[in-house]
Design a protein around this motif. Structure first.
Motif, short mmCIF file in Angstrom:
data_model
loop_
_atom_site.label_atom_id
_atom_site.label_comp_id
_atom_site.label_asym_id
_atom_site.label_seq_id
_atom_site.Cartn_x
_atom_site.Cartn_y
_atom_site.Cartn_z
N LEU A 188 0.94 -1.08 0.14
CA LEU A 188 0.12 -0.03 -0.14
C LEU A 188 0.91 1.15 -0.11
CD1 LEU A 188 -2.91 1.35 0.29
CD2 LEU A 188 -2.34 1.34 2.77
N PHE A 189 0.69 1.77 -1.02
CA PHE A 189 1.74 3.30 -1.31
C PHE A 189 0.86 4.41 -1.93
CE2 PHE A 189 4.29 6.04 -3.73
CZ PHE A 189 5.27 6.68 -2.88
N PRO A 190 1.01 5.48 -1.50
CA PRO A 190 1.52 6.01 -0.19
C PRO A 190 0.64 5.98 0.99
CG PRO A 190 0.58 7.72 -1.44
CD PRO A 190 0.29 6.45 -2.40
N ALA A 191 0.98 4.89 1.87
CA ALA A 191 0.12 4.43 2.87
C ALA A 191 -0.39 5.49 3.81
CB ALA A 191 0.76 3.53 3.92
N VAL A 192 0.48 6.64 4.21
CA VAL A 192 -0.02 7.71 5.27
C VAL A 192 -0.85 8.68 4.30
CG1 VAL A 192 0.79 9.64 6.64
CG2 VAL A 192 1.92 7.30 6.72
N PRO A 193 -0.48 9.22 3.11
CA PRO A 193 -1.17 10.01 2.49
C PRO A 193 -2.85 9.41 2.07
CG PRO A 193 0.77 10.36 1.64
CD PRO A 193 0.87 9.14 2.58
N ALA A 206 0.86 -3.25 14.51
CA ALA A 206 -0.10 -3.67 15.41
C ALA A 206 -1.31 -4.24 15.00
CB ALA A 206 -0.30 -2.64 16.81
N LEU A 207 -1.48 -3.96 13.63
CA LEU A 207 -2.50 -4.33 12.94
C LEU A 207 -2.56 -5.77 12.31
CD1 LEU A 207 -3.45 -1.08 10.85
CD2 LEU A 207 -4.61 -1.75 12.88
N SER A 208 -3.44 -6.55 12.59
CA SER A 208 -3.28 -8.06 12.42
C SER A 208 -3.18 -8.00 10.70
CB SER A 208 -4.49 -9.04 12.68
OG SER A 208 -5.73 -8.45 11.98
N CYS A 209 -3.73 -6.97 9.91
CA CYS A 209 -3.31 -7.21 8.45
C CYS A 209 -1.85 -6.50 7.84
CB CYS A 209 -4.43 -6.52 7.70
SG CYS A 209 -4.72 -4.67 8.12
N VAL A 210 -1.14 -6.31 8.87
CA VAL A 210 0.07 -5.62 8.33
C VAL A 210 1.20 -6.58 8.74
CG1 VAL A 210 1.56 -3.66 8.86
CG2 VAL A 210 -0.95 -3.53 8.30
N PRO A 211 1.86 -7.65 8.20
CA PRO A 211 2.80 -8.23 8.69
C PRO A 211 4.22 -7.22 8.89
CG PRO A 211 2.33 -8.94 6.58
CD PRO A 211 1.14 -8.07 6.91
N CYS A 212 4.36 -6.48 8.12
CA CYS A 212 5.60 -5.80 7.68
C CYS A 212 5.18 -4.29 7.17
CB CYS A 212 6.64 -6.47 6.73
SG CYS A 212 5.76 -6.54 4.83
N VAL A 213 6.17 -3.37 7.25
CA VAL A 213 6.18 -2.01 6.81
C VAL A 213 7.39 -1.74 6.24
CG1 VAL A 213 4.67 -1.16 8.65
CG2 VAL A 213 7.22 -0.93 8.72
N GLY A 214 7.47 -0.59 5.41
CA GLY A 214 8.68 -0.03 4.69
C GLY A 214 8.95 1.18 4.84
N GLY A 215 9.80 1.64 5.17
CA GLY A 215 10.45 3.13 5.52
C GLY A 215 11.65 3.43 5.09
N LYS A 270 -7.55 -0.43 8.85
CA LYS A 270 -8.44 -0.72 9.67
C LYS A 270 -9.82 -1.15 9.04
CE LYS A 270 -6.84 0.87 14.34
NZ LYS A 270 -7.26 1.70 15.53
N ALA A 271 -10.34 0.10 8.25
CA ALA A 271 -11.37 0.00 7.54
C ALA A 271 -11.53 -1.15 6.55
CB ALA A 271 -11.76 1.34 7.06
N LEU A 272 -10.35 -1.35 5.72
CA LEU A 272 -10.23 -2.32 4.89
C LEU A 272 -10.09 -3.66 5.21
CD1 LEU A 272 -7.80 -0.67 2.41
CD2 LEU A 272 -10.19 -0.95 2.02
N ALA A 273 -9.55 -4.07 6.58
CA ALA A 273 -9.41 -5.01 7.24
C ALA A 273 -10.68 -5.90 7.41
CB ALA A 273 -8.56 -5.16 8.65
N GLY A 274 -12.03 -5.11 7.43
CA GLY A 274 -13.28 -5.74 8.08
C GLY A 274 -13.78 -6.40 7.07
N PRO A 275 -14.14 -5.77 5.98
CA PRO A 275 -14.79 -6.42 4.71
C PRO A 275 -13.86 -7.37 3.81
CG PRO A 275 -14.31 -4.15 4.05
CD PRO A 275 -13.80 -4.11 5.56
N PHE A 276 -12.42 -7.27 4.10
CA PHE A 276 -11.51 -7.91 3.53
C PHE A 276 -10.38 -8.64 4.29
CE2 PHE A 276 -12.36 -4.35 0.50
CZ PHE A 276 -13.24 -5.05 -0.48
N PRO A 277 -10.82 -9.53 5.21
CA PRO A 277 -9.96 -10.17 6.53
C PRO A 277 -8.86 -11.03 5.67
CG PRO A 277 -11.98 -11.23 6.36
CD PRO A 277 -12.10 -10.16 5.40
N GLU A 278 -9.13 -11.31 4.47
CA GLU A 278 -7.88 -12.31 4.01
C GLU A 278 -6.62 -11.56 3.45
OE1 GLU A 278 -10.58 -11.14 0.52
OE2 GLU A 278 -11.03 -11.70 2.57
N LEU A 279 -6.69 -10.24 3.12
CA LEU A 279 -5.84 -9.43 2.83
C LEU A 279 -4.81 -8.90 3.70
CD1 LEU A 279 -7.76 -7.04 0.41
CD2 LEU A 279 -6.53 -9.14 -0.37
N SER A 280 -3.60 -9.03 3.33
CA SER A 280 -2.49 -8.27 4.05
C SER A 280 -1.80 -7.25 3.37
CB SER A 280 -1.44 -9.53 4.47
OG SER A 280 -1.92 -10.54 5.17
#
Length: 82
Positions: free
Chosen positions: A2-7, A42-51, A15-25
């Motif tokens: 997901l880029f650009p994540a913050v903007p 801390a979100l279950s749908c985020v196994p890693c981040v880039g920075g 969090k909003a996407l995790a509800g209807p799409f629980p299978e996505l990371s």
């Protein structure tokens, strides 16, 4: 990825996407900092981040691999703490 994540909406959007799409990371990048990374991880749908904080341009130009290795080790510890 997901880029650009913050903007694009950051943690709230993920969090909003995790509800209807629980299978996505997601691997959010773009605007993530060492300080904000734990909130994303801390979100279950985020196994890693880039920075870009992982490889500061001045350290790359100086070829200070020891300092970059230290930053990477601190970043790896963020996942365990989240």
């Amino acid at each position: 990825m997901l880029f650009p994540a913050v903007p694009a909406g950051g943690v709230g959007m993920l969090k909003a996407l995790a509800g209807p799409f629980p299978e996505l990371s997601f691997c959010p990048t773009g605007g993530i900092t060492q300080q904000s990374a734990p909130e994303f991880l801390a979100l279950s749908c985020v196994p890693c981040v880039g920075g870009s904080w992982l490889t500061p341009q001045e350290l790359v130009h100086a070829q200070d691999w020891t300092a970059i290795r230290s930053i990477a080790a601190a970043a790896a510890a963020l996942r365990r703490a989240a």
